[in-house]
Each structure stands twice: as structure tokens, then as C-alpha cells.
Scaffold this motif. Structure first.
Motif, PDB file in Angstrom:
ATOM      1  N   ALA A 148      21.886 -29.448 -52.865  1.00 41.31           N
ATOM      2  CA  ALA A 148      22.034 -30.006 -51.519  1.00 41.31           C
ATOM      3  C   ALA A 148      20.797 -29.728 -50.678  1.00 41.31           C
ATOM      4  O   ALA A 148      20.308 -30.600 -49.953  1.00 41.31           O
ATOM      5  CB  ALA A 148      23.274 -29.440 -50.848  1.00 41.31           C
ATOM      6  N   VAL A 149      20.244 -28.526 -50.798  1.00 43.04           N
ATOM      7  CA  VAL A 149      19.047 -28.174 -50.023  1.00 43.04           C
ATOM      8  C   VAL A 149      17.843 -28.990 -50.496  1.00 43.04           C
ATOM      9  O   VAL A 149      17.024 -29.423 -49.696  1.00 43.04           O
ATOM     10  CB  VAL A 149      18.769 -26.654 -50.124  1.00 43.04           C
ATOM     11  N   LEU A 150      17.727 -29.210 -51.788  1.00 39.36           N
ATOM     12  CA  LEU A 150      16.601 -29.979 -52.318  1.00 39.36           C
ATOM     13  C   LEU A 150      16.842 -31.489 -52.244  1.00 39.36           C
ATOM     14  O   LEU A 150      15.917 -32.263 -52.011  1.00 39.36           O
ATOM     15  CB  LEU A 150      16.329 -29.584 -53.768  1.00 39.36           C
ATOM     16  N   GLY A 151      18.071 -31.907 -52.455  1.00 35.88           N
ATOM     17  CA  GLY A 151      18.392 -33.328 -52.528  1.00 35.88           C
ATOM     18  C   GLY A 151      18.383 -34.048 -51.201  1.00 35.88           C
ATOM     19  O   GLY A 151      17.937 -35.197 -51.114  1.00 35.88           O
ATOM     20  N   VAL A 152      18.876 -33.425 -50.144  1.00 39.89           N
ATOM     21  CA  VAL A 152      18.947 -34.084 -48.840  1.00 39.89           C
ATOM     22  C   VAL A 152      17.546 -34.434 -48.314  1.00 39.89           C
ATOM     23  O   VAL A 152      17.309 -35.586 -47.919  1.00 39.89           O
ATOM     24  CB  VAL A 152      19.760 -33.238 -47.834  1.00 39.89           C
ATOM     25  N   PRO A 153      16.582 -33.518 -48.299  1.00 42.75           N
ATOM     26  CA  PRO A 153      15.236 -33.924 -47.844  1.00 42.75           C
ATOM     27  C   PRO A 153      14.596 -34.997 -48.737  1.00 42.75           C
ATOM     28  O   PRO A 153      13.904 -35.879 -48.246  1.00 42.75           O
ATOM     29  CB  PRO A 153      14.426 -32.631 -47.902  1.00 42.75           C
ATOM     30  N   LEU A 154      14.874 -34.931 -50.031  1.00 44.31           N
ATOM     31  CA  LEU A 154      14.338 -35.942 -50.939  1.00 44.31           C
ATOM     32  C   LEU A 154      14.917 -37.319 -50.627  1.00 44.31           C
ATOM     33  O   LEU A 154      14.192 -38.328 -50.620  1.00 44.31           O
ATOM     34  CB  LEU A 154      14.631 -35.541 -52.383  1.00 44.31           C
ATOM     35  N   LEU A 155      16.206 -37.389 -50.357  1.00 44.17           N
ATOM     36  CA  LEU A 155      16.843 -38.654 -49.977  1.00 44.17           C
ATOM     37  C   LEU A 155      16.302 -39.187 -48.653  1.00 44.17           C
ATOM     38  O   LEU A 155      16.112 -40.386 -48.493  1.00 44.17           O
ATOM     39  CB  LEU A 155      18.359 -38.487 -49.916  1.00 44.17           C
TER      40      LEU A 155
END
Length: 183
Positions: A11-18
Motif C-alpha cells: 500500500a505504501v509503495l503502490g499508492v504513490p506509483l498509481l
């Protein structure tokens, strides 16, 4: 318990990537703007409201002010009787959505080039004495003849017509080479 820390890391890595991906793909179209999606200098789509999408690394957004714009252009032309003239025109144009598949041209330079070509063609049929009245009468036809994809020409005004004089063209006038224009 092991599933929770893994999900939190994603969630910490995926949200900024999205968020970065969404920023690279989508662009909101603001009021008063026209956005073209261009790939290899060909318009893929145009939008003037909502959100416009593109394929990152292949497409680019070209933002154009959608308000009517005035363009002052000067054109050098040769009349039908051989005189060189300088014609000053003021054109008002407005960008519109381009049909998909048309080559993208910057609107101001495309309008300038199309007007110049139309004035040169018209001047070639007129004599120097007929030119101001002839172009003035035919401005509506001239505006209708100018076809630029993605642009609507709203108005064309003839501002000035000047005849260019050349010292060597007058009989008896000496030039820098010491010859005169009498032949």
C-alpha cells in the motif's frame, strides 16, 4: 500477522506509483483550453472538456488556448503585371478539435502560411492598381479558401498594401555596380 506488514508495504509503495501513473496518463482539460493528443506529429484525438488520456512515452499533450486569437501577418507577393507588393493583413482565428489522423501543425504558423499562399495566388491574378480593391472585395472568399485543420478563420481584414520600389527598376538610376536600370 505476516500478511498485514506485506499489505502495508504494498500500500505504501503502490499508492504513490498509481498516482504517478495516473498523472502521466490523464490530464484534465481546463476551461478555455483545447488539448490535442499527438503521436509522431499526427493528432490522435482532441478534447475541450473533461479529462484527456494518452499513452505515456508514445503520445504527448499539446495545449492550445481556445479563445479567438488575432494574427497580424505581412505577405510579399508579385502582382499579375509584375510589381512586387507587401500586403498587411489582420486575421482572427479560433482553434477547434482536429479530426484524428491529421498532421499536427502549430495553429498560428499554419494560419499564417495558408493566408500567405492565398494572398500570393490572388495577387498573381490582379494588377498593382486593382490589388487593394480586388483583395478588399475578395477577403470573404479569401477567408473561405483558407483551410487549416483544427482552425476556424473568423475574420480577415486588409490593413495595408505597399508597392515595393527597386532603385534598379527605374530608368536612369545608377546602382552600386555603376549600371542603370534602363537595360
Amino acid at each position: 500477522m505476516d500478511a498485514q506488514p506485506g499489505a502495508a508495504v504494498w500500500a505504501v509503495l503502490g499508492v504513490p506509483l498509481l498516482v504517478l501513473l495516473a498523472g502521466a496518463v490523464a490530464r484534465p482539460v481546463l476551461p478555455g483550453e483545447l488539448v490535442h493528443v499527438v503521436r509522431r506529429d499526427v493528432v490522435r484525438r482532441s478534447g475541450h472538456r473533461g479529462v484527456t488520456l494518452r499513452v505515456p512515452l508514445l503520445d504527448r499533450f499539446v495545449v492550445v488556448d481556445a479563445a479567438p486569437t488575432q494574427l497580424l501577418t505581412s505577405v510579399r507577393a508579385r502582382t499579375g503585371d509584375g510589381h512586387e507588393v507587401l500586403v498587411l493583413l489582420e486575421a482572427t482565428w479560433q482553434p477547434v478539435a482536429c479530426p484524428p489522423g491529421t498532421p499536427y501543425l502549430p495553429p498560428a504558423s499554419a494560419v499564417d502560411d495558408a493566408l500567405a499562399a492565398a494572398v500570393r495566388d490572388s495577387a498573381a491574378w490582379l494588377g498593382v492598381e486593382e490589388l487593394p480593391d480586388g483583395l478588399g472585395v475578395h477577403l470573404d472568399a479569401l477567408a473561405a479558401a483558407v483551410r487549416v485543420p483544427g482552425v476556424v478563420l473568423l475574420d480577415v481584414e486588409l490593413v495595408e498594401v505597399d508597392v515595393l520600389l527597386r532603385p534598379a527598376s527605374a530608368p536612369g538610376v545608377r546602382t552600386a555596380t555603376g549600371t542603370d536600370g534602363s537595360g
